[in-house]
Every structure is written in C-alpha cells, then in structure tokens.
Scaffold this active site. Sequence first.
Site, PDB file in Angstrom:
ATOM      1  N   HIS A 219       0.834  -1.368  -0.122  1.00  0.00           N
ATOM      2  CA  HIS A 219      -0.101   0.003   0.131  1.00  0.00           C
ATOM      3  C   HIS A 219       0.786   1.412   0.125  1.00  0.00           C
ATOM      4  O   HIS A 219       0.300   2.210  -0.016  1.00  0.00           O
ATOM      5  CB  HIS A 219      -1.004   0.053   1.173  1.00  0.00           C
ATOM      6  CG  HIS A 219      -0.258   0.354   2.432  1.00  0.00           C
ATOM      7  ND1 HIS A 219       0.688  -0.627   3.192  1.00  0.00           N
ATOM      8  CD2 HIS A 219      -0.329   1.464   3.309  1.00  0.00           C
ATOM      9  CE1 HIS A 219       1.142  -0.046   4.172  1.00  0.00           C
ATOM     10  NE2 HIS A 219       0.722   1.105   4.266  1.00  0.00           N
TER      11      HIS A 219
HETATM   12  C1  UD1 Z   1      -1.927   5.561   6.112  1.00  0.00           C
HETATM   13  C2  UD1 Z   1      -0.520   5.863   6.922  1.00  0.00           C
HETATM   14  C3  UD1 Z   1       0.466   4.692   6.712  1.00  0.00           C
HETATM   15  C4  UD1 Z   1       0.170   3.552   7.082  1.00  0.00           C
HETATM   16  C5  UD1 Z   1      -1.330   3.062   6.530  1.00  0.00           C
HETATM   17  C6  UD1 Z   1      -1.879   1.841   7.075  1.00  0.00           C
HETATM   18  C7  UD1 Z   1      -0.148   8.355   6.539  1.00  0.00           C
HETATM   19  C8  UD1 Z   1       0.571   9.268   5.946  1.00  0.00           C
HETATM   20  N1  UD1 Z   1      -0.203   6.887   6.203  1.00  0.00           N
HETATM   21  O1  UD1 Z   1      -1.814   5.327   4.952  1.00  0.00           O
HETATM   22  O2  UD1 Z   1       1.489   5.055   7.001  1.00  0.00           O
HETATM   23  O3  UD1 Z   1       0.933   2.497   6.678  1.00  0.00           O
HETATM   24  O4  UD1 Z   1      -2.375   4.243   6.704  1.00  0.00           O
HETATM   25  O5  UD1 Z   1      -3.239   1.605   6.211  1.00  0.00           O
HETATM   26  O6  UD1 Z   1      -0.656   8.705   7.711  1.00  0.00           O
HETATM   27  N2  UD1 Z   1      -9.356   4.904   2.326  1.00  0.00           N
HETATM   28  C9  UD1 Z   1     -10.392   4.440   2.410  1.00  0.00           C
HETATM   29  N3  UD1 Z   1     -10.843   3.878   3.482  1.00  0.00           N
HETATM   30  C10 UD1 Z   1     -10.475   4.358   4.695  1.00  0.00           C
HETATM   31  C11 UD1 Z   1      -9.072   5.013   4.590  1.00  0.00           C
HETATM   32  C12 UD1 Z   1      -8.527   5.249   3.402  1.00  0.00           C
HETATM   33  O7  UD1 Z   1     -10.950   4.161   1.505  1.00  0.00           O
HETATM   34  O8  UD1 Z   1     -10.879   4.043   5.897  1.00  0.00           O
HETATM   35  C13 UD1 Z   1      -8.529   5.283   1.087  1.00  0.00           C
HETATM   36  C14 UD1 Z   1      -8.858   6.712   0.628  1.00  0.00           C
HETATM   37  O9  UD1 Z   1      -9.067   6.398  -0.856  1.00  0.00           O
HETATM   38  C15 UD1 Z   1      -7.734   7.274   0.747  1.00  0.00           C
HETATM   39  C16 UD1 Z   1      -6.713   6.244   0.691  1.00  0.00           C
HETATM   40  O10 UD1 Z   1      -6.993   4.948   1.109  1.00  0.00           O
HETATM   41  O11 UD1 Z   1      -7.328   8.517   0.075  1.00  0.00           O
HETATM   42  C17 UD1 Z   1      -5.373   6.459   1.461  1.00  0.00           C
HETATM   43  O12 UD1 Z   1      -5.517   6.831   2.991  1.00  0.00           O
HETATM   44  P1  UD1 Z   1      -4.640   7.709   3.731  1.00  0.00           P
HETATM   45  O13 UD1 Z   1      -5.118   7.623   5.241  1.00  0.00           O
HETATM   46  O14 UD1 Z   1      -4.297   8.955   3.321  1.00  0.00           O
HETATM   47  O15 UD1 Z   1      -3.167   6.817   3.681  1.00  0.00           O
HETATM   48  P2  UD1 Z   1      -2.922   5.358   3.766  1.00  0.00           P
HETATM   49  O16 UD1 Z   1      -2.397   5.017   2.318  1.00  0.00           O
HETATM   50  O17 UD1 Z   1      -4.201   4.313   4.103  1.00  0.00           O
END
Ligand code: UD1
Length: 374
Positions: A219
Amino acid sequence: MKSEPLATAGPVTERTIIHVVGARPNFMKIAPLMEAMRAEPRFRQVLVNTGQHYDEKMAGGFFRELKLPTPDRDLGVGSGTHAVQTAKVMVAFEDACLELKPDLVVVVGDVNSTMAATLVAAKLGIRVAHVEAGLRSGDRTMPEEINRIVTDRLADLLLTPSRDGDEHLLAEGVPPERIRFVGNIMIDTLHRHLPMATFDRIRDRVPVEPGQYAVLTLHRPSNVDHPATFESILAALRDIARDLPIVFPVHPRTRARMAEFGIDTGAGGFVLTEPLGYIDFLSLTSHARLILTDSGGLQEESTALGIPCLTLRENTERPVTITHGTNQLVGTRTEDILAGYRRATTGAVPEGKPELWDGRTAERITGVFREFLR
Ligand code: UD1
C-alpha cells in the site's frame, strides 16, 4: 477493640491522559496500553479517534476486536491530501485539548494523525509521549519519515521499540533523559491474540493449506502510485505465485490504483480479499510460509512469528527485523525479489527475537508514565 488508624496516603492527583488513534496501525498499539494503564487509578484515560481511517474494515472492526473503548471524541477527519488531513486533525484536536486539558497526550507510530496531534499539543504546552519513537528510514520521500522526525523533535517522552531508536535520537541531540527503551508494543497485542488466531477462522474464505501459501500486503504510495514500480513488483509476484499461492488482502488505496492503471495480478496463484480484521489477518499470517510486504508493522509481526518476510522497499525504518529477525529487504526490482524468494524458501534466513519484544511493553510504559506524571 480499637482499630488502627488507616495509613494516611497523600492526596491523589488525577492525571488526564489523551490517547490518539486515527489509522489502522494505531489501534493495536493503543489497546494494550489503555488496558495496562487501568491498573493506575490516578490515570483518567480519554480516547480521541481522528477518523483518518473510517471504513469498517480499516477502523471500526478493530475497536471491537481489540476491545478499545468507544472513543470519547471522534474528530471525523477522513481522507484528503497530506495538508488537508493534517490541518483537519489539528483544528479539531486543538478544541479537544482546550476542553479536556490533558496532562499528557500519547501518540503512536508515524501516521499523519500522530504528527498533527503532536504539533497541537506542543503548541499548547501539553506534554507529549511518543510510542514507537526513534525509527528512521532515512528516506524523506516517505510521508511517515517526515511524521517521525517532527513528532520526535517535539515529544517530551520518547518510548523506543528497539535500540537503534535510542541511537537515532541521541545522534539527533535528544537529551538522554527523554528516551526510554521499552520494547515493541504491537507484540503485546500479537501475543494476546495468537491463541485465537486459528486457521479454522479463515479456512472457508481462503482456498489454501496452512503452511503452503504466502501473504502479500502492498500500500505504500512509492509502490502502488507508480505503475512501473507496481508492475515490476507484480512481475516477480506472478512468478512466485506459480510456485506458492499468494493471499492478497487489498488496501483501499491499492484497489483504487489497480483500477486506475488497469493493473491486475494476472491469471492463477493469487487469492484477493478485502482488508481483514486483526485476528483474521493474524490467523492468515501466523500460518503462512512467507510474507511479502511494504508495511512497517508486518516486518515486525513476521519477525515475532518467526516467518520469513521479504520487504518490497528500498529501505526500512525497522532494521532490527533484519539483524534480529526473519526479514530481508529486497527492493522493488523483479530479479531482486526473486533472489530473496529463493533465499527465504531454502531456509537461508536466520530467526531471532529482538530485545524486549516480549509482550510486556505496555506494562513498562505504564511504569514510565507513573514516574513522569507524579
Ligand atoms: C496510512 C498511513 C500509513 C499507514 C497506512 C496503513 C499516513 C501518511 N499514512 O496510509 O503510514 O501505513 O495508513 O493503512 O498517515 N481509504 C479508504 N478507507 C479508509 C481509509 C482510507 O477507502 O478507511 C482510502 C482513501 O481513498 C484514501 C486512501 O485510502 O484516500 C489512503 O488513505 P490515507 O489515510 O491517506 O493513507 P494510507 O495509504 O491508508
């Protein structure tokens, strides 16, 4: 008979402690700590959930499984660019701090919520404890590395999971009295749930045999946001999958990128699933032959489980999993991943256990807080 006068205890000063959670890897770090801290009646514990992750599969289910209390505050920030997400946590968390007036804010790990809450607390003059302090990949293109640096620079108490953490902090000029080597708190949660993590829990959902499959998670933006890198990794994985089936719970970011770039795993050998809950995922990893990942936490969990791990990144902030565990850093080039696979499956990967990854880190942290919050 005259009763003895009761020993006079000094006045008990209650201390309010805010624990901050937001994203999936935070929940398993705060859960054992809140439980251990219940042993200290002076501690009034408050749970603030930033809502960085919000799906049932990324957040909700973890609260129930790990027996976290219902959050006292839900900040509901959701997804966004780094600036938007960080800023939203800051605005909402400032209100929570002004209202709750905590004596200490506890943050864990390296996600955006960790850094945002730390910035707010530090500016309000509230002391901050960082659990999982001192880790460094040396790679500032990783958003987590920026989060680690800022959080550690501002925190008052730096609780490290491994000795390299202490070394980094000392080299950066942090006064030694702020640093405490306490071990890895995620391993507390792993030890507690391992007896429940039977293969039967997942047997119906994954058509593989225990000990005869690999688990993949992917991811990191550096891997999945760039089609060329993603394809280079997948080319190796397709080869591996011909030999050993790969179970792949797909993170929402990764699923979105696969759709956007028209990437798929190809025919055969892969079993794709939704993100799994904590115990189901542990059932999957603890019965695997091999783990393939770009996650930080999974490098540690595979080491604790004694299962070979190939880390699909150019660097790691968790070198102790290589020197004292089962991890190999193989990068993202097809050939390098395949070479790592050959080493891992010929038993050429040593096993070991890093110091203080013993399931008692939450107790040690509680002891540190007792002293710190006298
Ligand atoms: C975040 C953390 C990362 C961690 C990861 C674990 C930061 C910078 N990154 O990355 O360190 O390893 O979490 O999962 O804080 N989304 C959903 N549902 C959710 C959450 C996210 O669909 O409940 C999707 C959304 O499209 C979002 C994308 O995932 O834009 C990324 O989510 P985000 O929280 O920005 O970062 P992660 O890649 O999950």
